[in-house]
Design an enzyme around this catalytic site. Structure first.
Site, mmCIF file in Angstrom:
data_model
loop_
_atom_site.group_PDB
_atom_site.id
_atom_site.type_symbol
_atom_site.label_atom_id
_atom_site.label_comp_id
_atom_site.label_asym_id
_atom_site.label_seq_id
_atom_site.Cartn_x
_atom_site.Cartn_y
_atom_site.Cartn_z
ATOM 1 N N HIS A 135 44.125 33.244 6.484
ATOM 2 C CA HIS A 135 45.404 32.878 5.862
ATOM 3 C C HIS A 135 46.260 34.124 5.650
ATOM 4 O O HIS A 135 47.464 34.123 5.957
ATOM 5 C CB HIS A 135 45.124 32.181 4.532
ATOM 6 C CG HIS A 135 46.343 31.900 3.714
ATOM 7 N ND1 HIS A 135 46.954 30.660 3.665
ATOM 8 C CD2 HIS A 135 47.079 32.705 2.882
ATOM 9 C CE1 HIS A 135 48.002 30.721 2.850
ATOM 10 N NE2 HIS A 135 48.095 31.946 2.364
ATOM 11 N N GLU A 136 45.659 35.203 5.155
ATOM 12 C CA GLU A 136 46.422 36.423 4.887
ATOM 13 C C GLU A 136 46.862 37.113 6.181
ATOM 14 O O GLU A 136 47.971 37.645 6.269
ATOM 15 C CB GLU A 136 45.601 37.379 4.020
ATOM 16 C CG GLU A 136 45.229 36.822 2.654
ATOM 17 C CD GLU A 136 46.437 36.342 1.866
ATOM 18 O OE1 GLU A 136 47.539 36.862 2.070
ATOM 19 O OE2 GLU A 136 46.283 35.421 1.032
ATOM 20 N N HIS A 139 49.997 35.559 7.482
ATOM 21 C CA HIS A 139 51.232 36.044 6.860
ATOM 22 C C HIS A 139 51.736 37.307 7.560
ATOM 23 O O HIS A 139 52.941 37.470 7.774
ATOM 24 C CB HIS A 139 50.992 36.345 5.375
ATOM 25 C CG HIS A 139 50.969 35.138 4.501
ATOM 26 N ND1 HIS A 139 51.938 34.151 4.551
ATOM 27 C CD2 HIS A 139 50.097 34.746 3.531
ATOM 28 C CE1 HIS A 139 51.664 33.215 3.652
ATOM 29 N NE2 HIS A 139 50.545 33.551 3.029
ATOM 30 N N GLU A 203 53.440 29.256 2.886
ATOM 31 C CA GLU A 203 52.048 29.025 2.514
ATOM 32 C C GLU A 203 51.445 27.900 3.353
ATOM 33 O O GLU A 203 50.297 27.994 3.801
ATOM 34 C CB GLU A 203 51.937 28.700 1.023
ATOM 35 C CG GLU A 203 52.293 29.848 0.096
ATOM 36 C CD GLU A 203 51.397 31.059 0.270
ATOM 37 O OE1 GLU A 203 50.219 30.894 0.679
ATOM 38 O OE2 GLU A 203 51.868 32.182 0.018
#
Length: 274
Positions: A135-136, A139, A203
């Site tokens: 997930h990070e 980003h 997100e």
């Protein structure tokens, strides 16, 4: 590939932020007598890069490099593997005590940093931690972190300009000072409304990218459940800038509930499992 909807939102929000910046530059020129074009040139060529550097530095205060020893080798290996599969240079790994289980990313491709809290690593299984790191990395890949960091910095600048504009335009008394403070907060809030509009959407996109990277949404969904439960009754030991970048914003204040940087955790979990 970066989500098309996210790309459009980043372009629109970027244009709006530039408009706010233009208004602030015009106000500075009026208050100081400096040439507007010089202020704009400096602002366009120098200030955004400076804002990005300062924003990144502020976000990483309190974090330290994750040691490459047996305790953390599995985290390094999964990060390298995920970065390779997602087409991103391996980000720098750091650890930090945040008071709650959490993680965030800053930087751009080639200079990305993923920060994982000690509290997070203590409660997650390996596949759940893999989902969080994916997930990070998403980003960083999507470049939305840069928009968030620069947007928050522009909000601060616009707030300061509004403060001094009111202060210089009135008598030096308590009433003017209170009005200046109110104007500063309102101006900053106006900018942050547009930043928050992209924050919630990014997100969802990062969740989807993480699911694609690890092949299932369930590990990240389980991680979000544990993170949410682990944050109950505990204070997040990070500033507002970092809280907005984290995978989970533990701030439950009234203002945060109105201008949330994150979509509801329950909706994210349901979407990951759908």
């Amino acid at each position: 590939m970066t989500d098309f909807g996210l790309k459009v939102r980043m372009v629109v929000v970027g244009a709006i932020l530039f408009a706010f910046y233009l208004v602030a530059a015009t106000a500075i020129a009026a208050m100081t007598g400096f040439n507007l074009w010089i202020i704009l040139a400096v602002g366009i060529l120098i200030v955004p890069a400076l804002q990005y550097k300062i924003g990144k530095w502020m976000a990483l205060r309190g974090a330290e490099d994750m040691p490459d020893d047996p305790r953390y080798q599995h985290v390094h290996h999964m990060t390298e593997s995920l970065a390779r599969d997602m087409g991103v240079p391996t980000p720098r790994l750091m650890r930090q005590q945040m008071g709650v289980p959490n993680a965030f990313a800053v930087g751009r491709k080639g200079a990305g940093v993923v920060v994982v809290s000690d509290e997070l690593m203590a409660i997650l299984d390996n596949d759940e931690l893999e989902g969080v790191i994916a997930h990070e990395i998403a980003h960083i890949k999507n470049r939305d972190v840069i928009t968030m960091v620069v947007g928050q910095s522009i909000g601060m600048i616009v707030g300061y300009v509004a403060y001094f504009a009111v202060l210089m335009g009135g008598e030096r008394n308590m009433g003017t000072w209170i009005l200046a403070m109110a104007a500063s907060q309102i101006a900053n809030l106006l900018v942050m409304i547009f930043v928050m509009a992209i924050s919630r959407y990014r997100e969802y996109v990062a969740d989807d990218d993480a699911r694609d990277a690890i092949g299932s949404g369930d590990p990240l969904a389980r991680a979000l459940e544990k993170i949410s439960a682990g944050a109950e009754g505990r204070d997040q030991q990070t500033n507002d800038t970092v809280a907005a970048l984290c995978i989970f914003n533990a701030d439950r204040s009234l203002l945060q509930s109105i201008f949330s940087t994150h979509p509801p955790t329950e909706k994210r979990i349901a979407k990951l499992r759908s």
